[in-house]
Design a protein around this motif. Structure first.
Motif, PDB file in Angstrom:
ATOM      1  N   ARG A  17      57.473  29.814  27.443  1.00 34.61           N
ATOM      2  CA  ARG A  17      56.494  29.587  26.295  1.00 34.61           C
ATOM      3  C   ARG A  17      55.983  28.105  26.302  1.00 34.61           C
ATOM      4  O   ARG A  17      55.117  27.748  25.666  1.00 34.61           O
ATOM      5  N   ALA A  53      49.489  32.033  13.513  1.00 38.68           N
ATOM      6  CA  ALA A  53      48.527  31.112  14.780  1.00 38.68           C
ATOM      7  C   ALA A  53      49.677  30.979  15.948  1.00 38.68           C
ATOM      8  O   ALA A  53      48.920  31.007  16.992  1.00 38.68           O
ATOM      9  N   LEU A  54      50.848  30.524  15.902  1.00 38.91           N
ATOM     10  CA  LEU A  54      51.771  30.226  16.671  1.00 38.91           C
ATOM     11  C   LEU A  54      53.033  31.200  17.415  1.00 38.91           C
ATOM     12  O   LEU A  54      53.529  30.689  18.107  1.00 38.91           O
ATOM     13  N   ASN A  57      53.152  32.053  20.731  1.00 34.04           N
ATOM     14  CA  ASN A  57      52.949  31.173  21.849  1.00 34.04           C
ATOM     15  C   ASN A  57      54.160  30.014  22.035  1.00 34.04           C
ATOM     16  O   ASN A  57      54.543  29.572  22.935  1.00 34.04           O
ATOM     17  N   VAL A  58      54.640  29.561  20.761  1.00 38.09           N
ATOM     18  CA  VAL A  58      55.352  28.407  20.760  1.00 38.09           C
ATOM     19  C   VAL A  58      56.952  28.993  20.820  1.00 38.09           C
ATOM     20  O   VAL A  58      57.354  30.132  20.270  1.00 38.09           O
ATOM     21  N   VAL A 259      43.244  29.068  12.276  1.00 36.65           N
ATOM     22  CA  VAL A 259      44.268  29.481  13.077  1.00 36.65           C
ATOM     23  C   VAL A 259      43.859  29.055  14.559  1.00 36.65           C
ATOM     24  O   VAL A 259      44.708  28.503  15.532  1.00 36.65           O
ATOM     25  N   ALA A 260      42.771  29.211  15.077  1.00 35.80           N
ATOM     26  CA  ALA A 260      42.404  28.712  16.341  1.00 35.80           C
ATOM     27  C   ALA A 260      42.769  27.508  16.854  1.00 35.80           C
ATOM     28  O   ALA A 260      43.166  26.870  17.861  1.00 35.80           O
ATOM     29  N   ARG A 263      46.488  26.866  17.105  1.00 35.84           N
ATOM     30  CA  ARG A 263      46.734  27.279  18.571  1.00 35.84           C
ATOM     31  C   ARG A 263      46.703  26.167  19.577  1.00 35.84           C
ATOM     32  O   ARG A 263      47.238  26.016  20.379  1.00 35.84           O
ATOM     33  N   ASP A 264      45.284  26.017  19.473  1.00 34.93           N
ATOM     34  CA  ASP A 264      44.659  24.903  20.560  1.00 34.93           C
ATOM     35  C   ASP A 264      45.470  23.667  20.563  1.00 34.93           C
ATOM     36  O   ASP A 264      45.890  23.039  21.520  1.00 34.93           O
ATOM     37  N   GLU A 267      49.212  24.226  22.103  1.00 34.68           N
ATOM     38  CA  GLU A 267      48.820  24.590  23.689  1.00 34.68           C
ATOM     39  C   GLU A 267      48.619  23.220  24.255  1.00 34.68           C
ATOM     40  O   GLU A 267      49.140  23.046  25.312  1.00 34.68           O
TER      41      GLU A 267
END
Length: 278
Positions: A17, A53-54, A57-58, A259-260, A263-264, A267
């Motif tokens: 991740r 949001a995360l 991914n995180v 949220v976007a 996330r951005d 990342e």
């Protein structure tokens, strides 16, 4: 069933991740900047948004227990749900509670966060060793038994920490270096990574006089709002840089509640860390 050791799970999560830990720090000013009330309802909305949001991914999330505890039992209930939500999304939870005491009291703290039957059971817990490293034994033992880990305060980034952590013992070794040596002993022979880590600030500059090769993770606060950047990590951590778990809180959270955008931001930090430690 006992979980696979935390160190192994952490290594895999960061490889898959990205090497990043995001704080869940719902302090009053941040709730206000998100347009949320400084209430239990605002706390819950904040925490759920971060995980939404995360969570997929995180690699690692670090809830700061104090920001939940200030609301009493209802705040702790939100913390319990946040822990469950992060783990359901596949992330690892490092509970930032900085507990430290002796005997039965330390054992009770350990049971709160490191017992599989506790609603606050976390993958790892931050602890303070400044009643003596041996005072942490109940937490070390329970973490090892349940496949969890610890992050021991060793070289923190706050200026006040230096008077304790850089103080020299009779043998000429600093207190912080002594804590690192204890952790290296705990992690001896562990593969691919030990479960007993240190908290080492990313803002501290050259740490080449310290042996950071403890065969365990190094939780590194200070990336983002505190001034350190992913590009600084190799210079601070040297050969141990691949075992660094960079922690970003405000640097990511200030982009909420979008949220976007959250996330951005996460990342982007993860990509920058990957590039720096490659």
């Amino acid at each position: 069933m006992t979980l696979e050791p935390f160190g192994a799970r952490l290594r895999r999560a960061m490889d898959e991740r990205g090497p990043l830990c995001v704080g869940i720090d719902p302090h009053a000013a941040l709730l206000e900047s998100w347009g949320l009330p400084d209430t239990v309802e605002g706390l819950e909305r904040f925490s759920r948004t971060v995980v939404e949001a995360l969570g997929g991914n995180v690699a690692v999330f670090k809830p700061q227990s104090a920001f939940f505890e200030r609301f009493g039992s209802r705040g702790v209930a939100v913390l319990e749900r946040s822990v469950a939500d992060v783990r359901a999304a596949g992330g690892l939870v490092v509970m930032d509670a900085k507990r430290g005491d002796i005997g039965s009291t330390m054992a009770a703290y350990a049971e709160t966060f490191l017992s599989k039957d506790s609603p606050l059971f976390s993958d790892a817990l931050t602890v303070s060793p400044y009643l003596g490293y041996g005072s942490l034994k109940p937490a070390v033992d329970l973490a090892r038994e349940n496949g969890a880990g610890l992050f021991v305060l060793a070289l923190t980034s706050n200026p006040e920490g230096a008077e304790v952590q850089h103080a020299l013992r009779a043998d000429g070794r600093s207190v912080g270096a002594t804590m690192l040596a204890h952790l290296a002993e705990e992690n001896a022979g562990a593969e691919p990574l030990g479960s007993f880590g240190a908290v080492v600030g990313a803002t501290l500059g050259d740490l080449s006089s310290y042996d950071l090769n403890i065969n365990g993770p190094l939780l590194a606060p200070g990336i983002g709002a505190q001034g350190a950047t992913p590009a600084d990590l190799p210079g601070v951590f040297g050969a141990a840089v691949r075992n660094v778990v960079p922690n970003v809180s405000r640097g990511v959270l200030r982009h909420g509640p979008d949220v976007a955008a959250l996330r951005d931001s996460a990342e982007r930090f993860a990509d920058e860390v990957r590039a720096a430690v490659a």
